[in-house]
Design a protein around this motif. Structure first.
Motif, PDB file in Angstrom:
ATOM      1  N   LEU A 130      75.094   1.767 -31.098  1.00 12.54           N
ATOM      2  CA  LEU A 130      73.671   1.467 -31.258  1.00 12.54           C
ATOM      3  C   LEU A 130      73.399   0.535 -32.445  1.00 12.54           C
ATOM      4  N   HIS A 131      74.115   0.723 -33.560  1.00  8.62           N
ATOM      5  CA  HIS A 131      73.919  -0.164 -34.701  1.00  8.62           C
ATOM      6  C   HIS A 131      74.297  -1.605 -34.341  1.00  8.62           C
ATOM      7  N   ALA A 134      71.661  -3.057 -32.165  1.00 10.11           N
ATOM      8  CA  ALA A 134      70.446  -3.359 -32.926  1.00 10.11           C
ATOM      9  C   ALA A 134      70.586  -4.629 -33.755  1.00 10.11           C
ATOM     10  N   ARG A 188      62.952   7.278 -27.482  1.00 10.99           N
ATOM     11  CA  ARG A 188      63.359   7.333 -28.885  1.00 10.99           C
ATOM     12  C   ARG A 188      63.438   5.946 -29.508  1.00 10.99           C
ATOM     13  N   LEU A 189      63.886   4.970 -28.742  1.00 17.86           N
ATOM     14  CA  LEU A 189      63.919   3.602 -29.247  1.00 17.86           C
ATOM     15  C   LEU A 189      62.511   3.095 -29.531  1.00 17.86           C
ATOM     16  N   THR A 192      61.001   4.651 -32.759  1.00 13.71           N
ATOM     17  CA  THR A 192      61.527   4.161 -34.029  1.00 13.71           C
ATOM     18  C   THR A 192      61.327   2.665 -34.214  1.00 13.71           C
ATOM     19  N   SER A 194      62.772   0.295 -32.551  1.00 16.20           N
ATOM     20  CA  SER A 194      64.043  -0.401 -32.411  1.00 16.20           C
ATOM     21  C   SER A 194      63.885  -1.649 -31.543  1.00 16.20           C
ATOM     22  N   VAL A 196      66.168  -2.602 -29.569  1.00 16.90           N
ATOM     23  CA  VAL A 196      66.974  -2.326 -28.377  1.00 16.90           C
ATOM     24  C   VAL A 196      66.090  -1.703 -27.305  1.00 16.90           C
ATOM     25  N   THR A 197      66.305  -2.070 -26.041  1.00 14.84           N
ATOM     26  CA  THR A 197      65.583  -1.454 -24.932  1.00 14.84           C
ATOM     27  C   THR A 197      66.553  -0.742 -24.002  1.00 14.84           C
ATOM     28  N   HIS A 300      72.555   9.603 -32.176  1.00 19.07           N
ATOM     29  CA  HIS A 300      72.124   8.216 -32.096  1.00 19.07           C
ATOM     30  C   HIS A 300      71.305   7.881 -33.331  1.00 19.07           C
TER      31      HIS A 300
END
Length: 301
Positions: A130-131, A134, A188-189, A192, A194, A196-197, A300
């Motif tokens: 995930l990092h 991102a 959750r994305l 936050t 983020s 990312v999708t 995550h």
């Protein structure tokens, strides 16, 4: 409305895409189309010999890395190497899966094998990457669902299908779990902020090498069912269209679920597919997310 085809895939030069189970079937079609549009594609495969042959067939900018989603050690090793080699990843297509018949089988970590491979392995992989996702400007995670999720039900008292095991039921549960986790990831994305999708897709009824292998040990009955499948299913290049659109269409937003539009979503042009009530329930999403985090040991960030 214009029918979406691979001709609509925008230029992918400068993007890094990871496709699990990319040496055959839907994964091979997906990897081929992404590479054809200029992406650097990582084939994440259990059988690296088959993966190298696939890479030769695909051509372009393609790498092969070993990944066994039924082993959390393998998932961690793969993720560590990938993040060391790539400062950012633009696309993760969680495509790999198993369809098994016969008695209940377990993974290296003791999980029921459908759930381990189709859902928990991808859950862990996504968390570990995930990092790196991102770090890309518009990264996307695509999870491969199935129409079987619509009739499945998660038994939180028996997630590993230890009681009254039926292979078809276990497979449907694993695909429901995949769908639930993909939607919860989207929530959750978003929460936050983020970049990312998380997007989902299903291929309808598609001819790949999974089903014939699953029926191979079932004798004459299995061969008859495999032959019937040739008539009732669509080819892999059509079945891969929903996940290719989910992966590349710039207008697709997080949480969208794409699939075929005709004959109860078994085939046809790509459109928005229907989710089961259980799959779309945020309470189910939170509960399964907590269980998956505990089982895999991957949170995550």
């Amino acid at each position: 409305m214009t029918t979406w085809t691979t001709d609509h895939i925008p230029d992918q030069h400068g993007r890094t895409a990871v496709v699990t189970g990319a040496n055959s079937g839907l994964g091979l079609v997906t990897a081929t189309e992404l590479a054809r549009r200029g992406a650097h594609v990582v084939l994440a495969v259990r059988d690296t010999t088959a993966g190298r042959q696939a890479a030769r067939d695909i051509g372009g900018d393609v790498d092969v890395h070993e990944l066994d989603l039924a082993s959390l050690d393998s998932v961690r090793t793969f993720a560590a190497k990938l993040t060391a080699d790539h400062p950012s990843i633009d696309l993760l297509v969680n495509n790999a899966g198993v369809v098994l018949l016969g008695p209940r089988r377990t993974s290296a970590d003791g999980f029921e094998l459908h759930l381990a491979t189709n859902a928990l392995g991808h859950f862990a992989l996504t968390g570990l990457l995930l990092h790196t996702l991102a770090a890309a400007p518009r990264a996307r995670v695509v999870s491969l669902s199935s129409i079987t999720h619509k009739t499945a039900h998660l038994d939180f008292d028996d997630l590993m299908s230890e009681h009254g095991y039926r292979a078809a039921t276990a497979y449907g549960r694993s695909k429901l779990a995949t769908t639930v986790l993909g939607l919860e990831l989207d929530r959750r994305l978003r929460a936050t902020g983020s970049p990312v999708t998380s997007v989902l897709a299903h291929p309808g009824l598609t001819r790949t090498n999974l089903t014939p292998r699953a029926w191979a040990h079932q004798g004459r009955r299995g061969r008859l069912i495999a032959r019937a499948g040739l008539v009732l299913t669509q080819p892999a290049h059509q079945g891969a269209l929903p996940q290719l659109r989910a992966a590349t269409d710039p207008d697709v937003r997080g949480g969208r679920f794409l699939g075929p539009s005709r004959l109860w979503e078994t085939r046809g042009p790509v459109t928005d597919a229907r989710l089961s009530r259980e799959a779309a329930d945020p309470a189910v999403g939170r509960r399964l997310w907590a269980a998956a985090t505990e089982l895999t040991g991957v949170d995550h960030p």
